[in-house]
Design an enzyme around this catalytic site. Structure first.
Site, mmCIF file in Angstrom:
data_model
loop_
_atom_site.group_PDB
_atom_site.id
_atom_site.type_symbol
_atom_site.label_atom_id
_atom_site.label_comp_id
_atom_site.label_asym_id
_atom_site.label_seq_id
_atom_site.Cartn_x
_atom_site.Cartn_y
_atom_site.Cartn_z
ATOM 1 N N GLU A 70 41.090 41.704 39.310
ATOM 2 C CA GLU A 70 42.472 41.915 38.878
ATOM 3 C C GLU A 70 43.291 40.663 39.171
ATOM 4 O OE1 GLU A 70 46.138 44.749 40.481
ATOM 5 O OE2 GLU A 70 44.075 45.080 41.135
ATOM 6 N N ASP A 73 47.069 39.726 39.329
ATOM 7 C CA ASP A 73 48.450 40.201 39.306
ATOM 8 C C ASP A 73 49.381 39.040 38.987
ATOM 9 O OD1 ASP A 73 47.792 42.811 39.973
ATOM 10 O OD2 ASP A 73 47.807 42.380 42.114
ATOM 11 N N GLU A 116 54.261 41.351 40.191
ATOM 12 C CA GLU A 116 54.560 42.654 40.789
ATOM 13 C C GLU A 116 55.943 42.502 41.391
ATOM 14 O OE1 GLU A 116 51.088 45.184 42.151
ATOM 15 O OE2 GLU A 116 50.735 43.255 43.108
ATOM 16 N N HIS A 133 42.896 38.794 42.751
ATOM 17 C CA HIS A 133 42.008 39.697 43.498
ATOM 18 C C HIS A 133 40.601 39.628 42.898
ATOM 19 C CE1 HIS A 133 45.183 42.142 45.593
ATOM 20 N NE2 HIS A 133 45.891 41.886 44.507
#
Length: 499
Positions: free
Chosen positions: A229, A231, A234, A245
């Site tokens: 993942e 990101d 956020e 990640h």
């Protein structure tokens, strides 16, 4: 992204998620344009978005009896995963009426709470390439840009834009029991190995299902859905983070126990890096950079630019640096610089930054142990799906993003303070009861070569001031951009076991 237990807050106050296809409501994907860019300009792409299958009505294939109701399965229809997949169908979505999802040109607005026949909380959608395929992105040696308005996202909310290593068809070709596929938003996974996903690899996640003690609409099964993942964003009006990640392996991997899923004490040793290597300006020491009235003013729409630099400027990697900059009111704003005792000065995510951050904060080396930027880049090279969402956090009230977390540690310790929100903020019950104006708008999505997706004054990025000594390619100032939005307007670290 966010703690696996926090994913429980994503549930709809209705019935959800199947693998067969229902016929009660026709599935019509809301149209959303976006742009592909090069040095010579940007070209409009005619895309659409699809609602994640976890929100959808799940009922028997022979009628309208719910297969999942509240936070529990119908044990007659779903005694096991395979039987449930055969017995149950997910239906089309009323995007605006039920879920508060609307599009206008290149703008997507997600309402946090929508009161229709039933009350819907949050949403998660994916960008489509066709009616049956997700749009896949290879981020290497490229930049991804979008405009966002978070002015109506208070403490405790998360308007998330990220990429997930999902299958382009939602897993339909790999698993014959999945008859719905990407058209109905199947195949979700992320680095938290979420246990609340109702169907994983074409079978219902009914084994060991436990209703949530603090969310009447969600629960968790024994299995989790793990994958890499990235990101991008956020954020709410107080804080923002960008976080890679990586995971071992490729694509969606079904985990079946605490060791694989990284549950509890196994958090740092599971399939995926749950903590990530985050750059949150406030957490990294600049407490006046992003927020209402600050350098990046979250009371106004802002353009968020993320660049993925590789060795040799190659689209096959390896990934060496993730850079962030902003554009607001025609001005390019370089990313903030770290100001943490014991750390050199950084303004981007590199291996050196991640090593220094983990050491300064006393965190585990989970990111490095899962392959770091190189492994993250490998996931990008395989293609990733764009995810856009809005959600609240039934686990730790989003404190990991915008407050002091963990709450039992001195906030003056490096890495604990992440934003100015009170540690008593972000309680879902309060947010959901006072959510009339809570929404987020994402618009003007652009993807292309480095420097091609934005314009603005003083747009040449400064060399990173960390010890890596690498310099980002200059950003362009003459390219065209996609039309501006015509309307105005899911997380990473934290949770049980987080250090």
């Amino acid at each position: 992204m966010f703690p696996a237990v926090a994913l429980l807050s994503f549930a709809l106050l209705a019935t959800v998620h199947a693998q067969q296809v229902g016929t009660n409501t026709a599935e019509t994907h809301p149209k959303l344009t976006w742009s592909k860019c090069t040095a010579s300009g940007c070209t409009q792409q005619n895309g659409a978005v699809v609602l994640d299958s976890n929100w959808r009505w799940l009922h028997t294939t022979t009628g309208y009896t719910n297969c999942y109701d509240g936070n529990s399965w119908n044990t007659t229809l779903c005694p096991d995963g395979a039987t449930c997949a055969a017995n149950c169908a997910l239906d089309g979505a009323d995007y605006s009426g039920t879920y508060g999802i609307t599009t206008s040109g290149n703008a997507l607005t997600l309402k946090f709470v929508t009161q229709g026949a039933q009350k819907n909380i949050g949403s998660r959608v994916y960008l489509m390439a066709s009616d049956t395929q997700y749009q896949m992105f290879n981020l290497l040696n490229s930049e991804f840009t979008f405009d966002v308005d978070v002015s109506n996202l208070p403490c405790g909310l998360n308007g998330a834009v990220y990429f997930s290593a999902m299958d382009a068809d939602g897993g339909m070709s790999k698993f014959t029991t999945n008859k719905a596929g990407a058209k109905y938003g199947t195949g979700y996974c992320d680095s938290q190995c979420p246990h609340d996903i109702k169907f994983i690899n074409g079978q219902a996640n009914v084994a060991g299902w436990t209703p949530s003690p603090n969310d009447t609409n969600a629960g968790s099964g024994t299995a989790g859905a793990c994958c890499a993942e990235m990101d991008i964003w956020e954020a709410n009006s107080i804080s923002a983070a960008v976080t890679p990640h990586p995971c071992t392996g490729t694509g969606l991997q079904k985990c079946t126990g605490p060791a694989d899923c990284g549950d509890g004490d196994n958090r740092a040793t599971g399939i995926c890096d749950k903590d990530g290597c985050d750059f949150n300006s406030f957490r990294m020491g600049d407490k006046t950079f992003l927020g209402p009235g600050m350098t990046v003013d979250t009371k106004q729409k802002v353009t968020v630019v993320t660049q993925f630099l590789t060795t040799g400027n190659s689209t096959t990697g390896p990934l060496t640096e993730i850079r962030r900059l902003y554009v607001q009111n025609g001005k390019v704003i370089q990313n903030s610089k770290t100001s943490i005792a014991g750390m050199a000065t950084f303004d981007s995510i590199t291996e050196d930054f991640c090593d220094a951050q983990k050491t300064a904060f006393g965190d585990t080396q989970s990111f490095q142990n899962h392959g770091g930027l190189k492994q993250m880049g490998a996931a990008m090279a395989n293609g990733m799906v764009l995810v856009l969402s809005v959600w609240d956090d039934h686990a730790v009230n989003m404190l990991w993003l915008d407050s002091d977390y963990p709450t039992d540690v001195d906030a003056s310790k490096p890495g604990i303070a992440r934003g100015t929100c009170a540690t008593t903020s972000g309680q879902p019950a309060q947010l959901e009861a006072n959510a009339a104006n809570i929404q987020v708008t994402y618009s003007n999505i652009r993807f292309g070569t480095i420097g091609s997706t934005y314009t603005g004054a003083a747009s040449s990025p400064a060399p990173p001031s960390g010890p890596t000594g690498t310099t980002a390619p200059p950003s362009g100032t003459t390219t065209s951009s996609a039309p501006q939005a015509t309307q105005t307007k899911f997380g990473q670290c934290g949770g049980t076991g987080y250090t």
